[in-house]
Write an enzyme that holds these catalytic residues in place. Structure first.
Site, PDB file in Angstrom:
ATOM      1  N   GLY A 158      -9.822  38.768  23.958  1.00 27.20           N
ATOM      2  CA  GLY A 158     -10.254  39.800  23.027  1.00 27.20           C
ATOM      3  C   GLY A 158     -11.027  40.880  23.758  1.00 27.20           C
ATOM      4  N   MET A 187     -13.838  41.275  27.644  1.00 32.60           N
ATOM      5  CA  MET A 187     -14.484  40.572  28.751  1.00 32.60           C
ATOM      6  C   MET A 187     -15.763  41.305  29.124  1.00 32.60           C
ATOM      7  SD  MET A 187     -14.526  38.055  30.845  1.00 32.60           S
ATOM      8  CE  MET A 187     -15.899  37.876  31.981  1.00 32.60           C
ATOM      9  N   ASN A 195     -17.726  41.852  31.641  1.00 32.72           N
ATOM     10  CA  ASN A 195     -18.139  42.239  32.990  1.00 32.72           C
ATOM     11  C   ASN A 195     -19.384  43.131  32.978  1.00 32.72           C
ATOM     12  OD1 ASN A 195     -15.463  41.221  33.862  1.00 32.72           O
ATOM     13  ND2 ASN A 195     -14.780  43.070  32.784  1.00 32.72           N
ATOM     14  N   GLU A 199     -19.999  40.971  23.264  1.00 36.11           N
ATOM     15  CA  GLU A 199     -19.996  41.381  24.683  1.00 36.11           C
ATOM     16  C   GLU A 199     -21.372  41.908  25.109  1.00 36.11           C
ATOM     17  OE1 GLU A 199     -17.488  40.300  26.215  1.00 36.11           O
ATOM     18  OE2 GLU A 199     -16.396  39.910  24.365  1.00 36.11           O
ATOM     19  N   GLU A 228     -20.865  31.274  25.980  1.00 37.84           N
ATOM     20  CA  GLU A 228     -20.033  31.629  24.825  1.00 37.84           C
ATOM     21  C   GLU A 228     -20.683  31.242  23.500  1.00 37.84           C
ATOM     22  OE1 GLU A 228     -18.047  33.672  25.413  1.00 37.84           O
ATOM     23  OE2 GLU A 228     -17.405  33.377  27.487  1.00 37.84           O
TER      24      GLU A 228
HETATM   25 ZN   LIG Z   1     -17.737  35.620  25.450  1.00 35.95          ZN
END
Ligand SMILES: [Zn+2]
Length: 1005
Positions: A365, A367, A369, A402, A424
């Site tokens: 979905g 990321m 970074n 995010e 997560e």
């Molecule tokens: Zn995540």
């Protein structure tokens, strides 16, 4: 990485290879018995159906999924797309962890990107080189660095010491099993010294969605190429050689060489852009913060951007030119959320810029970074003119997730993947705080019940998907299997679970301390428990590790049974909860007897307090709680607002008292506790912990209920009862009851989607669907009129969200004309697939057997599709579909799955016999098909037992509650709607509609 749901059941792709298939003893006995009887009685020769094999490979996509505009399509926590690798079986010990003897300090990475025709044979590839400064902690002469799918120029690989002197390499090879580049030196590398590793390489740029890869936008011949990246979990090693474990943090100096028509982005701000010869530019980025390899990111594109500058922070959103305006929403909420989390945890976001890029091809979905978040277009772009509130919510959720990772994941990372829930779970949990901050009207905390919490309980209550939250892993397939509903949703629910036994300030201070202590470093779950235990010293003094180990090291969760022995006494005990009573305990995981440390929170009707409830602990032995000052009429309620991750069941009497309270004044109990109480009752009834009538009684007040979270919870739970009753005489009463219960909600919301707020949008869709499904008269009339308008004018102005409901309702309550109109539309090649699928589904809603027979024999449609569209819509549809499938199996490309899918509606001994007979006749089926067969048998046994237990009590209850007028209220039982004598208001000007009744109708005309 982002995350959840539900549309594609995550659990299925994540089923571990090691989960061998299992049949309960009881099932086996029944199966064998039936087989033996059949052998004797029918005198047919067959073999035992083969036991299914253990093969359950994770299937990786071989093609790029198309960019999706449908939020429902987003798979939020998929495994990393990965080229299937030849890994030894998982029973082989994994020896691929990095040695602690030598660790990276800094990477200098130089990459030149070739995307253009003028690049000739180098087009769609890149050249690269890397220098890694490493520190030696223990004298060694072996260095192992991860590498995969890179074309290394071994002759250029060399090693120097900190004074630039060459260190002699005695041996150099690639260990493909462990994906190591192994460098052996002639003389040992000295502890305490730094050395520098140098390597050159090249690699192709394919559209494989991992590592650094090619994406594009536009259509041929005007496609425009770009480069994106995705390193989690272990794809950084496919970009450049690196120590590719999250615990091996270092700094990164990235240099990207690219054509001047594009710009390069990486984690850090650009510090220099140097024009080289021809049209090349060399972009140099600032040295990164200390971070894990899986967070390295690169984007090279010609995307435009929108920008917000706030103090010393520059936030930019990037997307393909036609879509950039739709990035405005994420830009603004992204900044608000970032500033909010900074203040919330008292730790500033440490980079002076954040780029968020909508990538046309992206597997996850999104990321997280550091400094460069990449999204799917559908999770970052929201255009209020085009998209629905559902899409808006989706974008808010993903952006919040995010941004939350900037602290949980970027700043503090896990030591190893087995603790990935720390990333997560927290990011999923904090999502609600972030969204609530930017969209306070959404009551987003309530949505936790119907999003992550529902997903967590679903995955955790079946042995096929439950697993310990912390699970040792090694091989890549094992690592990727951890990115599932357990890590995300149960992880989030576990974060909420703290609230059941720690004060909010203790949790908040503990988490701040955790971030401060481990920032720019790595942590394991025990580190968090230690810090939370310390934070609770002087308060409740909880041993947090003791409590949390039972929720993180064991699969599953408990159901707590509350039995009132007299007016003032309850006895409480716990047991492992499985939603299917024929399911089994998982013996491959440690379980400590399946006993949890359960933090009880409770209140009662003598003094209902949902803010400061009473507390207690439940462990191995049942406990007795004395309730002071209660009368016989008072109820007790446990697990306030479902803070704790466990279910609750009561004795019949207390369930009834709760139902009475709902009927008298439901607002005494908070909406979250109403939703969770109803949810627990239905879930407890499924495996027989309580009677289904105890759950159904809690719905009697629903004609006074308008809260979204409650209705959403009820409707999700209604599905099973609906399916079980579908073919019974009582289904009529069930329809009448639900038609009555939903009517006030339906009438309060109507069909005008321009009215009301965010939650009204979702509530309205639910209300219309429920009201029309159960035959609320006005809903049926509205649906028919909208459909007739389309028929008569050729103009379909039915709102997208309600089309499935309107089509199905019009066909169910209409006749031949309505059905044939749908047929004509469904065979029209110009319609999009989603629309033809809706029409095909709706065609199965008719209850006229002759139309269903016609549908089954229609050569325009795949027979299995028709079966799927008929099976669950009505009793007559089920019967015809089953008969047709049995009579024609072996033709029309029927698959075994088509047969097994009937299991969800089968609930009698006769059904089970039919299924077994089919199995016996097809005993030469493959092992995969046999697995489906055993699953189906188990499901039907469960359904049959449930019906045997509940059928009579449900009937008695329905007779009591469904007020059926003897003069013939037609609601809930309407079949053919009487046609109006005068055209409806909407059609007065049309003439065509009038014409239709008088002159007949030609479908498709
Ligand atoms: Zn995540």
């Amino acid at each position: 990485m982002m995350k959840y749901e539900m549309s594609e059941p995550i659990g299925e792709d994540f089923t571990k290879k090691s989960n061998g298939y299992y049949i309960s003893k009881k099932s086996l006995i029944v199966i064998v018995t039936v087989f033996v009887l059949l052998l004797v009685g029918v005198a047919v020769l067959f073999y035992f159906i083969p036991r299914p094999s253990n093969e359950n490979e994770v299937v990786y996509p071989s093609v790029v999924p198309p960019p999706s505009d449908d939020p429902e399509d987003d798979i939020e926590c998929p495994p990393m797309p990965d080229i299937p690798v030849e890994e030894p079986t998982e029973s082989d010990p994994f020896n691929g962890r990095l040695s602690e003897d030598i660790k990276p300090k800094n990477y200098k990475v130089w990459l030149q990107i070739y995307l253009d025709i003028e690049d000739g044979s180098k087009r769609y590839s890149y050249d690269g080189n890397v220098s890694i400064v490493m520190h030696v902690y223990a004298t060694t002469n072996t260095i192992k660095i991860h590498v995969r799918d890179l074309n290394l120029y071994h002759e250029n690989t060399h090693l120097t010491d900190s004074l630039q002197n060459d260190v002699e390499i005695s041996n150099l090879y690639e260990d493909e099993v462990n994906q190591f580049y192994v460098i052996e030196t002639a003389t040992p590398l000295a502890a305490g010294e730094d050395y520098i590793f140098h390597a050159n390489f090249d690699a192709p740029l394919t559209v494989n969605l991992h590592g650094i890869y090619r994406s594009f936008y536009g259509t041929p011949p005007n496609e425009v190429d770009l480069v994106a990246s995705q390193c989690q979990s272990v794809a950084a090693r496919t970009i450049f050689p690196c120590f590719d474990e999250p615990g091996f943090k270092a700094t990164f100096d990235m240099i990207i060489v690219h054509r001047d028509k594009r710009r390069a982005l990486s984690n850090m701000p650009v510090i220099k852009e140097t024009t080289l010869e021809d049209d090349w530019i060399e972009t140099t980025f600032d040295t990164s913060l200390v971070m894990s390899t899986y967070l390295v990111a690169v984007v090279v594109s010609d995307f435009p951007y929108l920008e917000l500058i706030d103090g010393d922070l520059t936030l930019r959103v990037w997307a393909q030119p036609d879509y950039i305006a739709a990035a405005n929403y994420s830009l603004h909420i992204g900044l608000k959320m970032l500033r909010f989390f900074e203040e919330h945890y008292g730790i500033p976001y440490p980079i002076s810029k954040l780029d968020m890029v909508a990538i046309p091809h992206f597997f996850a979905g999104a990321m997280e970074n550091w400094g460069l978040v990449q999204y799917r277009e559908s999770t970052m772009l929201y255009d209020p003119e085009v998209h629905t509130p559902s899409r808006k919510e989706r974008v808010a959720i993903v952006v919040s997730h995010e941004i939350a990772h900037k602290w949980f994941g970027n700043l503090v990372s896990v030591v190893w993947w087995e603790h990935i829930w720390l990333n997560e779970g927290f990011a999923s949990f904090l999502t609600y705080i972030g969204v609530d901050h930017v969209e306070p009207d959404w009551k987003f905390w309530n949505s936790f019940h119907v999003l992550d919490m529902a997903s967590a309980y679903t995955a955790d209550s079946r042995s096929s998907s439950a697993r310990p939250l912390i699970l040792p892993v090694g091989w890549i397939s094992e690592i990727n299997s951890l990115f599932d509903a357990i890590a995300y949703s149960k992880g989030a629910a576990i974060c909420r679970h703290f609230r059941a036994f720690l004060d909010p300030t203790v949790i908040h201070n503990g988490l701040k301390d955790y971030l401060q202590t481990y920032q720019y470093g790595n942590a394991v779950s025990d580190d968090l428990w230690t810090i939370l235990t310390k934070a609770d010293e002087g308060f409740k003094g909880t041993d947090v590790k003791m409590v949390m180990d039972s929720y993180t090291l064991m699969a599953g969760h408990p159901i707590v049974t509350v039995n009132r022995t007299d007016t003032n006494t309850v006895i409480i005990k716990q047991t492992y909860f499985l939603i299917d009573r024929n399911d089994y305990y998982q013996e491959q995981y440690p379980n400590n007897g399946y006993i949890w440390h359960v933090p009880l929170t409770y209140t009662d009707s003598s003094n209902p307090d949902f803010l400061q409830p009473k507390e207690d602990w439940l462990y191995r032995d049942p406990i007795v709680i004395n309730l002071v000052g209660l009368s016989d009429q008072d109820w007790v309620l446990f697990n306030i607002d479902k803070w704790g991750f466990y279910r609750v069941n009561y004795d019949d009497d207390n369930w009834q008292k709760l139902a009475n309270q709902f009927n008298i004044n439901h607002t005494v109990i908070t909406d979250q506790s109403r939703a969770s109480t109803i949810d627990d009752a239905f879930k407890a009834a499924e495996p027989f912990h309580t009677d289904i009538v105890n759950a159904l009684r809690l719905t009697e007040y629903l004609d006074k209920e308008f809260e979204y979270v409650v209705w959403e919870t009820v409707l999700t739970n209604l599905d099973y009862t609906h399916r079980m009753l579908l073919r019974t005489a009582e289904f009529y009463l069930f329809e009448v009851y639900w038609s009555q219960k939903v009517r006030p909600l339906y009438e309060s919301l109507g069909w005008d989607f321009s009215l009301g707020g965010h939650l009204d949008y979702f509530q309205r869709i639910n209300a219309i669907e429920t009201a029309c499904t159960y035959g609320t008269e006005d809903c049926v009339t509205q649906a028919l009129e909208q459909y007739w308008f389309w028929m008569s004018t050729g103009v379909n102005d039915i709102r997208d969200e309600v089309r499935p409901t309107v089509y199905c309702t019009a066909i169910r309550h209409g006749g031949l004309d309505e059905w044939e109109f749908a047929h004509a539309q469904a065979t029209n090649d110009t319609l999009e697939t989603t629309e033809t699928d809706r029409l095909k589904s709706a065609m199965g809603c008719t209850e006229k057997s002759w139309l269903l027979q016609r549908y089954l024999q229609d050569e325009n449609f795949a027979t299995s599709t028709v079966i799927d569209n008929i099976r669950g819509k009505s009793a007559v549809g089920y019967s015809l579909a089953w008969e047709y499938t049995m009579n024609n199996f072996g033709q029309f490309g029927f698959s075994y799955d088509t047969v097994w899918e009937f299991k969800d509606y089968m609930n009698t001994q006769y059904d089970l016999d039919q299924l077994n007979l089919f199995g016996a006749r097809n005993s030469n089926m493959s092992s995969d098909a046999a697995k489906g067969f055993y699953d189906a048998v188990q499901r039907v046994e469960t359904n049959r037992d449930w019906m045997n237990k509940n059928k009579d009590s449900m009937k008695d209850w329905l007779l009591q509650v469904a007020e059926i007028s003897t003069t013939g209220t037609t609601e809930g039982a309407m079949t053919d709607v009487p046609r109006p004598n005068t055209p409806s208001k909407q059609l007065i000007n049309e003439g065509a509609r009038h014409f239709r009744w008088e002159m007949g109708w030609t479908p498709g005309a």
